[in-house]
Structures are given as structure tokens and as C-alpha cells.
Write an enzyme that holds these catalytic residues in place. Structure first.
Site, PDB file in Angstrom:
ATOM      1  N   VAL A 165      58.207  -1.650 -21.772  1.00 11.90           N
ATOM      2  CA  VAL A 165      58.042  -2.133 -20.411  1.00 11.90           C
ATOM      3  C   VAL A 165      57.200  -3.412 -20.348  1.00 11.90           C
ATOM      4  O   VAL A 165      57.398  -4.251 -19.467  1.00 11.90           O
ATOM      5  CB  VAL A 165      57.443  -1.029 -19.508  1.00 11.90           C
ATOM      6  N   TYR A 166      56.302  -3.580 -21.302  1.00  4.79           N
ATOM      7  CA  TYR A 166      55.542  -4.836 -21.355  1.00  4.79           C
ATOM      8  C   TYR A 166      56.475  -6.015 -21.611  1.00  4.79           C
ATOM      9  O   TYR A 166      56.474  -7.001 -20.867  1.00  4.79           O
ATOM     10  CB  TYR A 166      54.465  -4.757 -22.434  1.00  4.79           C
TER      11      TYR A 166
END
Length: 282
Positions: free
Chosen positions: A138-139
Site C-alpha cells: 500500500v505504500y
């Protein structure tokens, strides 16, 4: 006549503080915005605070946006929080910048966005801006989404994206090894941001890494036998590693190439692995 004003988000963090210091030394009037206090932070509060955003951006000539949730937060923070901070707050900041007539936005991204594309097969991966990102978490996803927002902002702003290599503090032996191919000193990162802020006709996406030792033709040799290649290419560096007791990596899986930043921004990183033998950055 007032000096030009730069707003640095994330000004209490490692990169943001270094950028703020670099910009101030170059004569800029610095505003800092962070959720945590720090010597460069003049606006204290959450990136999603609309009223604070309006005050911070008003009168700013340049916005350098380093604030984000980072890779160490993955698994500790909900995915929705990543999207709210890294994507939605970036969109709101861009909108505010456009409304206030900001002339330039510099966005701090990460080489992490290349994700799965960094995995080697039978040779090291040569990582320049032509390599297509393949986010793995998700980063990476949210940083890449924010990059797209920055590039496609409407109404148009003069924007630039810097994908910075690994620069956080680690043990000297680890940092030294990383400086050979995937690391960068935060002082070089800060200088790259100043160049990006001041060269407002340059747009696009740029890798920001340390001094380059290798060439694209080295990728198979890097995967097989790094010490032998370094003995040929940089014997003084091999000797330094020996004196310091730093092990040379037997193989290298990737090389971050910031040649585009050198050609278009005049970026010239100076802090290589040898700089670590003189002690940490001040």
C-alpha cells in the site's frame, strides 16, 4: 522585497528537515509543516487540516511535499489511513497550491515504487525512469497514485517528482554497502530538492541516488561477483571497506541510476561510501 517563501511539509522528518536547512542556507524563507514539532516546523498539525493547509500555503512561492506515511508504517496503519494521508491530502494540497498561485510543487516520492520490478532474474536490475513500477504494498501504491496526481494536476502547476533512494540511518557497514548501488546521503537528497525547486522549467520524474560507480553493461557481473568488479573499478574503495571492517556485498541485485537528474537538473551527488568513514552527516 521579501525573499521567496518555500513551504516544506514533513519538516520535522529526516528528509524534510534536511531540505528546509538546504533551502534556508540558499536564502529562501522557510515555512515548515509537520504533525510533530521540530526546529524548522512553523505550522504544527495534521496534513489533513484544511484551515492549517490554507494558512501554510498562503504566500508560499514553492511547496516541497515530503510528508507521508512511509514503508515502516505498512501493517501498523490501516490501508485507508495510507490513502487518506498519501493520496487524498496530497490532492488537497495541490488544489490549495493552485488556488494560491504557487509557482512550483516538488513531490518527494521513493524508488520503492518500482516494487516487484526490482526483483532480479539472472542479472542485476538497472533502475532508471524507463523501468515500469510494479507496486508491492500500500505504500508503493499510494506513492505512485500521488505521483500521478502531481503530474496531472488541474489547473496545471509546474511540478516535479523525485524518487529518492534509501537514505535513513543504518549501521555504517550497511549504509556503506547500500551507497554502492541503492543508497544516498540525505545531504545529496536535500540538494536535489533545491535544484528541483529552483529549476522550475524542468518537469517529470527523476531518480535521486548516490554517486554512480557502475554502468548498464555491468548488470551480469554485478549479479555474479561484485568484489572482483570493484577491484577493477574502485580499488581504493575496496581498501577502505577492508580498513573499516565493512564486508563487500558478494552480489548486487539492482542499481539506482540518477543520470536523468544529472543531465536535466545538474544533480551531482558527492557523499559516497567513503563519506561514512568521516562520521555521520551533521
Amino acid at each position: 522585497m521579501r525573499s521567496a517563501v518555500v513551504l516544506v511539509t514533513g519538516s520535522s522528518g529526516l528528509v524534510g528537515a534536511a531540505v528546509a536547512q538546504e533551502m534556508r542556507a540558499a536564502g529562501w524563507q522557510v515555512r515548515g509543516w509537520d504533525v510533530r514539532p521540530g526546529p524548522w516546523t512553523t505550522h504544527l498539525g495534521d496534513l489533513r487540516d484544511g484551515k492549517l493547509r490554507a494558512r501554510a500555503v498562503a504566500g508560499s512561492d514553492i511547496v516541497v511535499h515530503t510528508a507521508a506515511l512511509h514503508a515502516p508504517h505498512v501493517g501498523r496503519m490501516p490501508d485507508d489511513e495510507f490513502r487518506a494521508v498519501n493520496v487524498e491530502a496530497t490532492a488537497a494540497l495541490l488544489e490549495q497550491a493552485a488556488e494560491n498561485g504557487v509557482r512550483r510543487v516538488v513531490y518527494t516520492s521513493s524508488t520503492s515504487v518500482y516494487g516487484h520490478a526490482l526483483v532480479p532474474e539472472d542479472r542485476a536490475v538497472w533502475v532508471d525512469e524507463a523501468l515500469e513500477p510494479r507496486p508491492r504494498d500500500v505504500y508503493d501504491e499510494t506513492k505512485l497514485e500521488a505521483e500521478t496526481l502531481v503530474a496531472d494536476v488541474d489547473p496545471p502547476l509546474a511540478t516535479i517528482v523525485l524518487r529518492i533512494a534509501r537514505c535513513f540511518p543504518e549501521a555504517p557497514a550497511i549504509q556503506a554497502a547500500h551507497r554502492l548501488y541503492r543508497g544516498v546521503d540525505v545531504r545529496d537528497v536535500a540538494h536535489a530538492h533545491r535544484l528541483a525547486a529552483e529549476n522550475d522549467r524542468v518537469t517529470g520524474t527523476f531518480n535521486v541516488a548516490g554517486p554512480m560507480l557502475f554502468h548498464p553493461s555491468d548488470v551480469q557481473h554485478l549479479w555474479r561477483d561484485v568484489p572482483a568488479l570493484l577491484e577493477q573499478r574502485a580499488p581504493e574503495l575496496v581498501a577502505l571497506f577492508g580498513r573499516q571492517g565493512w564486508p563487500l556485498p558478494p552480489t548486487i541485485d539492482r542499481v539506482y541510476d540518477s543520470g536523468k537528474a544529472r543531465r536535466e537538473l545538474g544533480y551531482r551527488p558527492v557523499y559516497d561510501a567513503a563519506a561514512l568513514s568521516h562520521g555521520p552527516a551533521s
